[in-house]
Scaffold this motif. Sequence first.
Motif, short mmCIF file in Angstrom:
data_model
loop_
_atom_site.label_atom_id
_atom_site.label_comp_id
_atom_site.label_asym_id
_atom_site.label_seq_id
_atom_site.Cartn_x
_atom_site.Cartn_y
_atom_site.Cartn_z
N ARG A 150 -4.50 6.06 -7.75
CA ARG A 150 -3.56 5.05 -7.23
C ARG A 150 -3.13 5.40 -5.81
NH1 ARG A 150 0.27 3.64 -12.36
NH2 ARG A 150 -1.28 2.37 -13.42
N GLU A 192 -11.75 3.96 -7.90
CA GLU A 192 -11.91 3.62 -9.32
C GLU A 192 -13.04 4.43 -9.95
OE1 GLU A 192 -12.47 -0.66 -9.31
OE2 GLU A 192 -10.52 -0.90 -10.29
N GLY A 242 0.82 -1.21 0.00
CA GLY A 242 0.00 0.00 0.00
C GLY A 242 0.85 1.25 0.00
N ALA A 281 -5.92 4.39 -3.53
CA ALA A 281 -5.96 2.93 -3.38
C ALA A 281 -4.82 2.47 -2.47
CB ALA A 281 -5.86 2.26 -4.75
N TYR A 334 -11.41 1.19 -2.51
CA TYR A 334 -10.81 0.99 -3.83
C TYR A 334 -11.85 1.21 -4.93
CZ TYR A 334 -8.18 -1.11 -7.63
OH TYR A 334 -7.54 -1.32 -8.81
N ASP A 335 -13.06 0.68 -4.73
CA ASP A 335 -14.13 0.88 -5.71
C ASP A 335 -14.46 2.36 -5.85
OD1 ASP A 335 -14.27 -1.83 -6.13
OD2 ASP A 335 -16.04 -2.13 -4.84
N ARG A 356 2.33 1.62 -3.45
CA ARG A 356 1.32 2.08 -4.41
C ARG A 356 1.00 3.56 -4.17
NH1 ARG A 356 -3.23 -1.81 -4.61
NH2 ARG A 356 -1.87 -2.84 -6.08
N ALA A 408 -5.74 3.23 1.10
CA ALA A 408 -6.71 2.26 1.59
C ALA A 408 -6.04 0.93 1.93
CB ALA A 408 -7.82 2.04 0.55
N GLU A 409 -5.14 0.48 1.08
CA GLU A 409 -4.44 -0.78 1.33
C GLU A 409 -3.54 -0.67 2.56
OE1 GLU A 409 -1.84 -4.18 -1.01
OE2 GLU A 409 -2.37 -2.34 -2.05
N ALA A 462 -11.76 -1.77 2.75
CA ALA A 462 -10.71 -1.47 1.77
C ALA A 462 -11.23 -1.65 0.34
CB ALA A 462 -9.50 -2.36 2.01
N GLU A 463 -12.02 -2.69 0.12
CA GLU A 463 -12.58 -2.90 -1.21
C GLU A 463 -13.51 -1.77 -1.59
OE1 GLU A 463 -14.32 -6.77 -0.88
OE2 GLU A 463 -12.41 -7.80 -1.13
#
Length: 160
Positions: free
Chosen positions: A38, A112, A9, A41, A108-109, A12, A44-45, A104-105
């Motif tokens: 990015r 995106e 993370g 994301a 990420y969504d 990234r 978040a990771e 986290a998902e």
Amino acid sequence: MVDTNRITGAARELGGKVQGAFGDLTGSRRDSVEGRAREAAGQAETLYGQAKDTVRDAARDFGGRVRDAVDDLGADDVEARARRAQGAAQDQYARAERGVRHAAEEAYDYAEDAYARGSHALRRGTREVGQQVAEYPLAALLIAGIAGFGLGLLVSARRD
């Protein structure tokens, strides 16, 4: 023990910052927006990895405290209670991990979606500006000249 999600993370996130800064520097909105997505994301990771580490450490600490608290009981009783406590701690860890993974998902969504909306707006804006320039080339040339003259004044004013 550091979770691998924290490392990837952070990498990234750093890559996103570099790409975003590169896009800002070169004027590439695509690189800038993609870099920011990015970076989000990666954040978040990283947060997901930190949460996993926190939950894992708390579960270990909880299991250790339970074992310490029941040390004075009979050996068989202590072992049975420690196993139950360890199982409960592992269940809590698994639930927390699923919750953090889900968050986290979702993050990420969201990143995106933001990137897709930004890309769409950039393409639409580029098309509209292109149409305006095609319809009014003299006005576009005049505006570009005024903007260039203004920038020249700003640059020369800074040198003085």
